[in-house]
Design a protein around this motif. Structure first.
Motif, PDB file in Angstrom:
ATOM      1  N   ARG A 214       0.863  -1.177   0.000  1.00 42.98           N
ATOM      2  CA  ARG A 214       0.000   0.000   0.000  1.00 42.98           C
ATOM      3  C   ARG A 214       0.900   1.227   0.000  1.00 42.98           C
ATOM      4  O   ARG A 214       1.978   1.199   0.589  1.00 42.98           O
ATOM      5  CB  ARG A 214      -0.875  -0.032   1.254  1.00 42.98           C
ATOM      6  CG  ARG A 214      -1.933   1.034   1.390  1.00 42.98           C
ATOM      7  CD  ARG A 214      -2.985   0.639   2.456  1.00 42.98           C
ATOM      8  NE  ARG A 214      -2.392   0.220   3.697  1.00 42.98           N
ATOM      9  CZ  ARG A 214      -2.223   0.992   4.765  1.00 42.98           C
ATOM     10  NH1 ARG A 214      -2.572   2.271   4.703  1.00 42.98           N
ATOM     11  NH2 ARG A 214      -1.693   0.529   5.877  1.00 42.98           N
ATOM     12  N   ILE A 215       0.466   2.287  -0.674  1.00 36.38           N
ATOM     13  CA  ILE A 215       1.327   3.462  -0.832  1.00 36.38           C
ATOM     14  C   ILE A 215       0.582   4.729  -0.433  1.00 36.38           C
ATOM     15  O   ILE A 215      -0.538   4.979  -0.906  1.00 36.38           O
ATOM     16  CB  ILE A 215       1.831   3.587  -2.285  1.00 36.38           C
ATOM     17  CG1 ILE A 215       2.720   2.389  -2.641  1.00 36.38           C
ATOM     18  CG2 ILE A 215       2.603   4.895  -2.488  1.00 36.38           C
ATOM     19  CD1 ILE A 215       3.147   2.337  -4.093  1.00 36.38           C
ATOM     20  N   LEU A 216       1.214   5.511   0.455  1.00 34.60           N
ATOM     21  CA  LEU A 216       0.736   6.852   0.766  1.00 34.60           C
ATOM     22  C   LEU A 216       1.536   7.844  -0.067  1.00 34.60           C
ATOM     23  O   LEU A 216       2.756   7.745  -0.147  1.00 34.60           O
ATOM     24  CB  LEU A 216       0.938   7.183   2.251  1.00 34.60           C
ATOM     25  CG  LEU A 216       0.282   6.283   3.296  1.00 34.60           C
ATOM     26  CD1 LEU A 216       0.571   6.829   4.687  1.00 34.60           C
ATOM     27  CD2 LEU A 216      -1.220   6.175   3.068  1.00 34.60           C
ATOM     28  N   VAL A 217       0.846   8.799  -0.661  1.00 34.32           N
ATOM     29  CA  VAL A 217       1.511   9.867  -1.410  1.00 34.32           C
ATOM     30  C   VAL A 217       1.479  11.121  -0.555  1.00 34.32           C
ATOM     31  O   VAL A 217       0.402  11.554  -0.125  1.00 34.32           O
ATOM     32  CB  VAL A 217       0.830  10.128  -2.765  1.00 34.32           C
ATOM     33  CG1 VAL A 217       1.569  11.227  -3.529  1.00 34.32           C
ATOM     34  CG2 VAL A 217       0.777   8.848  -3.592  1.00 34.32           C
ATOM     35  N   MET A 218       2.665  11.699  -0.287  1.00 38.28           N
ATOM     36  CA  MET A 218       2.749  12.917   0.500  1.00 38.28           C
ATOM     37  C   MET A 218       3.186  14.095  -0.361  1.00 38.28           C
ATOM     38  O   MET A 218       3.992  13.942  -1.279  1.00 38.28           O
ATOM     39  CB  MET A 218       3.731  12.745   1.668  1.00 38.28           C
ATOM     40  CG  MET A 218       3.240  11.805   2.746  1.00 38.28           C
ATOM     41  SD  MET A 218       4.277  11.872   4.257  1.00 38.28           S
ATOM     42  CE  MET A 218       3.868  13.527   4.876  1.00 38.28           C
ATOM     43  N   ASN A 219       2.639  15.251  -0.038  1.00 35.69           N
ATOM     44  CA  ASN A 219       3.030  16.498  -0.697  1.00 35.69           C
ATOM     45  C   ASN A 219       2.783  17.633   0.283  1.00 35.69           C
ATOM     46  O   ASN A 219       1.750  17.686   0.955  1.00 35.69           O
ATOM     47  CB  ASN A 219       2.202  16.716  -1.970  1.00 35.69           C
ATOM     48  CG  ASN A 219       2.711  17.885  -2.790  1.00 35.69           C
ATOM     49  OD1 ASN A 219       3.916  18.093  -2.927  1.00 35.69           O
ATOM     50  ND2 ASN A 219       1.784  18.663  -3.354  1.00 35.69           N
ATOM     51  N   ARG A 220       3.765  18.515   0.422  1.00 33.45           N
ATOM     52  CA  ARG A 220       3.649  19.676   1.300  1.00 33.45           C
ATOM     53  C   ARG A 220       3.210  19.294   2.726  1.00 33.45           C
ATOM     54  O   ARG A 220       2.399  19.977   3.335  1.00 33.45           O
ATOM     55  CB  ARG A 220       2.697  20.708   0.698  1.00 33.45           C
ATOM     56  CG  ARG A 220       3.202  21.270  -0.625  1.00 33.45           C
ATOM     57  CD  ARG A 220       2.309  22.347  -1.194  1.00 33.45           C
ATOM     58  NE  ARG A 220       1.036  21.786  -1.643  1.00 33.45           N
ATOM     59  CZ  ARG A 220      -0.137  22.215  -1.218  1.00 33.45           C
ATOM     60  NH1 ARG A 220      -0.220  23.189  -0.341  1.00 33.45           N
ATOM     61  NH2 ARG A 220      -1.243  21.677  -1.685  1.00 33.45           N
ATOM     62  N   LYS A 246      -0.172  17.567  -9.188  1.00 31.92           N
ATOM     63  CA  LYS A 246      -0.745  18.739  -9.863  1.00 31.92           C
ATOM     64  C   LYS A 246      -2.069  19.142  -9.233  1.00 31.92           C
ATOM     65  O   LYS A 246      -2.317  20.321  -8.960  1.00 31.92           O
ATOM     66  CB  LYS A 246      -0.930  18.434 -11.349  1.00 31.92           C
ATOM     67  CG  LYS A 246      -1.509  19.593 -12.146  1.00 31.92           C
ATOM     68  CD  LYS A 246      -1.663  19.207 -13.619  1.00 31.92           C
ATOM     69  CE  LYS A 246      -2.300  20.335 -14.406  1.00 31.92           C
ATOM     70  NZ  LYS A 246      -2.481  19.955 -15.835  1.00 31.92           N
ATOM     71  N   LEU A 247      -2.919  18.147  -8.980  1.00 33.05           N
ATOM     72  CA  LEU A 247      -4.222  18.437  -8.375  1.00 33.05           C
ATOM     73  C   LEU A 247      -4.057  19.051  -6.997  1.00 33.05           C
ATOM     74  O   LEU A 247      -4.765  19.993  -6.631  1.00 33.05           O
ATOM     75  CB  LEU A 247      -5.043  17.143  -8.276  1.00 33.05           C
ATOM     76  CG  LEU A 247      -5.623  16.594  -9.588  1.00 33.05           C
ATOM     77  CD1 LEU A 247      -6.220  15.223  -9.354  1.00 33.05           C
ATOM     78  CD2 LEU A 247      -6.662  17.548 -10.136  1.00 33.05           C
ATOM     79  N   ASP A 248      -3.102  18.517  -6.215  1.00 36.05           N
ATOM     80  CA  ASP A 248      -2.901  19.041  -4.878  1.00 36.05           C
ATOM     81  C   ASP A 248      -2.328  20.454  -4.921  1.00 36.05           C
ATOM     82  O   ASP A 248      -2.770  21.335  -4.181  1.00 36.05           O
ATOM     83  CB  ASP A 248      -1.967  18.123  -4.081  1.00 36.05           C
ATOM     84  CG  ASP A 248      -1.800  18.580  -2.641  1.00 36.05           C
ATOM     85  OD1 ASP A 248      -2.818  18.641  -1.926  1.00 36.05           O
ATOM     86  OD2 ASP A 248      -0.665  18.893  -2.236  1.00 36.05           O
ATOM     87  N   ASN A 249      -1.349  20.669  -5.783  1.00 39.95           N
ATOM     88  CA  ASN A 249      -0.738  21.998  -5.884  1.00 39.95           C
ATOM     89  C   ASN A 249      -1.720  23.044  -6.383  1.00 39.95           C
ATOM     90  O   ASN A 249      -1.627  24.226  -6.029  1.00 39.95           O
ATOM     91  CB  ASN A 249       0.499  21.948  -6.786  1.00 39.95           C
ATOM     92  CG  ASN A 249       1.655  21.206  -6.160  1.00 39.95           C
ATOM     93  OD1 ASN A 249       1.796  21.192  -4.935  1.00 39.95           O
ATOM     94  ND2 ASN A 249       2.466  20.553  -6.972  1.00 39.95           N
ATOM     95  N   ASN A 250      -2.670  22.631  -7.183  1.00 46.47           N
ATOM     96  CA  ASN A 250      -3.701  23.548  -7.683  1.00 46.47           C
ATOM     97  C   ASN A 250      -4.693  23.963  -6.595  1.00 46.47           C
ATOM     98  O   ASN A 250      -5.417  24.946  -6.733  1.00 46.47           O
ATOM     99  CB  ASN A 250      -4.477  22.933  -8.856  1.00 46.47           C
ATOM    100  CG  ASN A 250      -3.654  22.900 -10.125  1.00 46.47           C
ATOM    101  OD1 ASN A 250      -2.660  23.600 -10.252  1.00 46.47           O
ATOM    102  ND2 ASN A 250      -4.066  22.079 -11.086  1.00 46.47           N
ATOM    103  N   ASN A 251      -4.691  23.170  -5.502  1.00 45.42           N
ATOM    104  CA  ASN A 251      -5.615  23.465  -4.396  1.00 45.42           C
ATOM    105  C   ASN A 251      -5.006  24.354  -3.321  1.00 45.42           C
ATOM    106  O   ASN A 251      -5.578  24.528  -2.242  1.00 45.42           O
ATOM    107  CB  ASN A 251      -6.094  22.166  -3.758  1.00 45.42           C
ATOM    108  CG  ASN A 251      -7.031  21.400  -4.675  1.00 45.42           C
ATOM    109  OD1 ASN A 251      -7.744  21.999  -5.465  1.00 45.42           O
ATOM    110  ND2 ASN A 251      -7.011  20.079  -4.567  1.00 45.42           N
ATOM    111  N   ILE A 252      -3.815  24.877  -3.587  1.00 45.05           N
ATOM    112  CA  ILE A 252      -3.162  25.757  -2.594  1.00 45.05           C
ATOM    113  C   ILE A 252      -4.004  27.002  -2.363  1.00 45.05           C
ATOM    114  O   ILE A 252      -4.459  27.634  -3.296  1.00 45.05           O
ATOM    115  CB  ILE A 252      -1.740  26.156  -3.083  1.00 45.05           C
ATOM    116  CG1 ILE A 252      -0.853  24.927  -3.190  1.00 45.05           C
ATOM    117  CG2 ILE A 252      -1.133  27.167  -2.117  1.00 45.05           C
ATOM    118  CD1 ILE A 252       0.527  25.222  -3.743  1.00 45.05           C
TER     119      ILE A 252
END
Length: 252
Positions: A214-220, A246-252
């Protein structure tokens, strides 16, 4: 009608509301993340530089402070409780992303130190892992003379021998040659078969997908996705990862 009683699995590691903030930093390095790791499971953590992977693993290993609302349970022991902290830490084998070795000590010195502090480990198992990891011929060499890849191998060995319930590997494949990568993957499979919970952090997507369940993706500093390994095991894996970021960064 046949009714079956299914007993819920108890996690070896349960992390709730983990938050980490460094002094003079405007934003948290890790922002309120929660996840579990179960016996015989390999949890991968994927993310780029600054995503919060290493800070999270340091906190779980008990070597980095965290915010007061954090809860970290290791096999039932609360890492955030001073009375239970050492019991929790004694169950963890931790391979940091850098360092952790005594430069003047040989491979044999490091193994002897582990054996002296762990009566349940025998020489046969310890030196069997050394052989599997391809360091037998370097047994008398000091760690300070090792390449980065060889240092990674030794760090993985030490963490594996120390791990009673939970094995934490931060960037274990970094700088390691293909034979070393294969050996580390074999060690992870062995630990998994013995019922340990395992966390691997890396930015190497293909290796993480090969090795994890199982994989968790982390960003910021946040977990932005949780996927099974199949999500990242096809030719489109890199594009999927890029799209999540990209989707996460667009939600900043």
């Amino acid at each position: 009608i046949l009714y079956m009683s299914l007993t819920p699995r108890t996690p070896i590691l349960s992390v709730k509301n983990l938050s980490i903030r460094y002094p003079q930093s405007l934003k948290p390095a890790v922002d309120n993340i929660s996840f579990d790791v179960f016996p015989g499971e390999v949890l991968g953590i994927l993310g780029g530089n600054g995503a919060g992977k290493t800070s999270s693993l340091k906190a779980i290993a008990g070597v980095l402070p965290y915010e007061k609302n954090t809860s970290i349970l290791v096999n039932g022991y609360q890492l955030t409780n001073l009375e239970e902290k050492e019991s929790a830490r004694s169950l963890i084998g931790y391979c940091p992303d850098t360092g952790g070795l005594i430069r003047q000590a040989t491979v044999e010195d490091h193994i002897s130190l582990i054996l002296a502090n762990n009566s349940d480990i025998n020489n046969l198992n310890a030196y069997g892992i050394v052989e599997k990891m391809g360091l037998t011929e370097h047994i008398k060499k000091e760690a300070g003379s090792f390449s980065h890849g060889m240092s990674r191998r030794l760090s993985v060995i030490l963490a594996t021998l120390n791990a009673k319930k939970l094995l934490i590997l931060d960037e274990p494949f970094d700088g390691v040659d293909p034979l070393g990568v294969e050996a580390i993957q074999e060690i992870i499979e062995l630990a998994k078969s013995e019922g340990l919970g395992i966390i691997i952090s890396t930015h190497l997507l293909s290796l993480l997908a090969e090795t994890s369940d199982r994989i968790l993706v982390m960003n910021r500093g946040r977990v932005i996705a949780e996927e099974n390994k199949q999500f990242f095991t096809n030719a489109d894996a890199s594009n999927k990862y890029a799209e999540l970021l990209k989707l996460d960064n667009n939600n900043i």
